[in-house]
Design an enzyme around this catalytic site. Structure first.
Site, short mmCIF file in Angstrom:
data_model
loop_
_atom_site.label_atom_id
_atom_site.label_comp_id
_atom_site.label_asym_id
_atom_site.label_seq_id
_atom_site.Cartn_x
_atom_site.Cartn_y
_atom_site.Cartn_z
N HIS A 228 -26.99 53.60 16.16
CA HIS A 228 -27.63 53.61 14.85
C HIS A 228 -26.66 53.90 13.71
O HIS A 228 -26.41 53.04 12.88
CB HIS A 228 -28.77 54.63 14.85
CG HIS A 228 -29.70 54.47 13.71
ND1 HIS A 228 -30.68 53.51 13.69
CD2 HIS A 228 -29.81 55.13 12.54
CE1 HIS A 228 -31.34 53.57 12.55
NE2 HIS A 228 -30.84 54.55 11.83
N GLU A 268 -34.03 60.99 19.68
CA GLU A 268 -33.96 59.97 18.63
C GLU A 268 -32.95 60.34 17.53
O GLU A 268 -33.31 60.54 16.38
CB GLU A 268 -35.33 59.70 18.01
CG GLU A 268 -36.34 59.12 18.99
CD GLU A 268 -37.63 58.70 18.30
OE1 GLU A 268 -37.61 57.67 17.62
OE2 GLU A 268 -38.63 59.43 18.44
N HIS A 270 -30.28 59.92 14.65
CA HIS A 270 -30.07 58.90 13.62
C HIS A 270 -28.81 59.22 12.81
O HIS A 270 -27.72 58.88 13.20
CB HIS A 270 -31.31 58.78 12.73
CG HIS A 270 -32.49 58.20 13.41
ND1 HIS A 270 -32.49 56.96 13.98
CD2 HIS A 270 -33.75 58.69 13.63
CE1 HIS A 270 -33.67 56.69 14.52
NE2 HIS A 270 -34.45 57.74 14.33
N GLU A 285 -34.86 62.73 15.07
CA GLU A 285 -36.21 62.48 14.56
C GLU A 285 -37.26 63.32 15.29
O GLU A 285 -38.39 63.47 14.81
CB GLU A 285 -36.54 61.00 14.66
CG GLU A 285 -37.72 60.59 13.80
CD GLU A 285 -37.93 59.10 13.72
OE1 GLU A 285 -39.02 58.69 13.30
OE2 GLU A 285 -37.01 58.35 14.07
#
Length: 296
Positions: A228, A268, A270, A285
């Site tokens: 990401h 998650e 990022h 996240e």
């Protein structure tokens, strides 16, 4: 290289940390994409949050400029937000509706540059709030992250156009096709070798592009890692988040990749950034902020 990872739970439930940056005060500042706040965490893990004036703004990427002000994109409200260290907000409405601003960086001209995902434009805002928009050749290119290159131009990924873009401060645009079809480029950064590095969320590779447009690609060991964000490291390397692989990874300028598993499953990860002390911080996240310390 040995590392340790610590994780800090954000006070508010389901805040959805997304972007993260180092502030001039030495603390880490992050966007709470779901919680609609800007958060701050210090070296001891103490967290404070500041509500964004616009409801459901969709705060995504965040940077700290040379003066110490924080700038962030409001994806849902089509605004660029500005916040002082003491929590005072200003918001600037973009001329184009439903622009979906996403990536953001400070330019060599002292202005703030950003991407507009929904209409294929690159935006520029002065510190006083004057906005200029530059149209890209493909309005459906979905420009994502943006970074300042050592050549003085702004480089950005085109997620739906499979290209790396370059724009000068005068608005002159060049585009370079990525060898892997439908690679889905997202994060982008200026590397310690002077080249531009980027991640391919669908292609599962890390890319490197020279100022002449020559591209090399390096396959990530973990399948479906969904990289990401990416940032330059401290030892001729770069670090990136693996949203799908649940890992924080390192790539040397020679293309050697090492992956480190995050303790929390499905974290998650990022946004990612380095602190002056050498620790690497990242937004999860899953409602946590992670901290990676390099031991050796």
């Amino acid at each position: 290289m040995r590392i340790t990872i610590q994780e800090y739970v954000v006070n508010e439930i389901d805040s959805g940390p997304y972007g993260i940056t180092v502030g001039k005060d030495g603390a880490l500042w992050f966007t709470e994409q779901k919680g609609n706040r800007i958060g701050r965490i210090n070296a001891t893990g103490e967290i404070n949050s500041f509500p964004i004036p616009t409801a459901n703004a969709g705060a995504m990427s965040i940077i700290s400029d040379q003066t110490g002000d924080l700038w962030f994109t409001e994806y849902n409200s089509s605004k660029i937000g500005k916040m002082s260290m003491n929590g005072l907000f200003e918001e600037y409405v973009l001329p184009t509706t439903n622009a979906a601003p996403f990536g953001i960086t400070e330019g060599p001209d002292g202005a703030i540059w950003f991407t507009e995902m929904n209409n294929g434009r690159i935006g520029r805002i002065t510190k006083s709030g004057e906005i200029t928009e530059f149209e890209l050749p493909n309005s459906k290119s979905f420009p994502s992250f943006i970074t300042l290159g050592s050549d003085g131009a702004l480089w950005f990924t085109q997620n739906q156009n499979n290209r790396i873009g370059r724009i000068t401060t005068k608005g002159e645009v060049k585009e370079y096709p990525i060898p892997t079809p439908n690679s889905g480029p997202v994060g982008i950064a200026s590397g310690p070798d002077g080249a531009i590095w980027f991640v391919q969320i669908i292609g599962n590779k890390i890319g490197r592009i020279t100022f002449e447009g020559e591209i090399k690609e390096f396959v990530i060991p973990t399948p479906n890692a969904r990289p990401h964000a990416i940032i330059p490291g401290k030892n001729r390397d770069l670090w990136f988040t693996e949203w799908g692989g649940n890992q924080i990874s390192r790539i040397t300028v020679e293309g050697v990749i090492t992956e480190y598993t995050i303790p929390t499953n499905n974290a998650e990860p990022h946004g990612i950034t380095f602190c002056p002390d050498g620790d690497l911080w990242f937004a999860e996240e899953c409602n946590q902020i992670g901290r990676l310390t390099i031991i050796t």
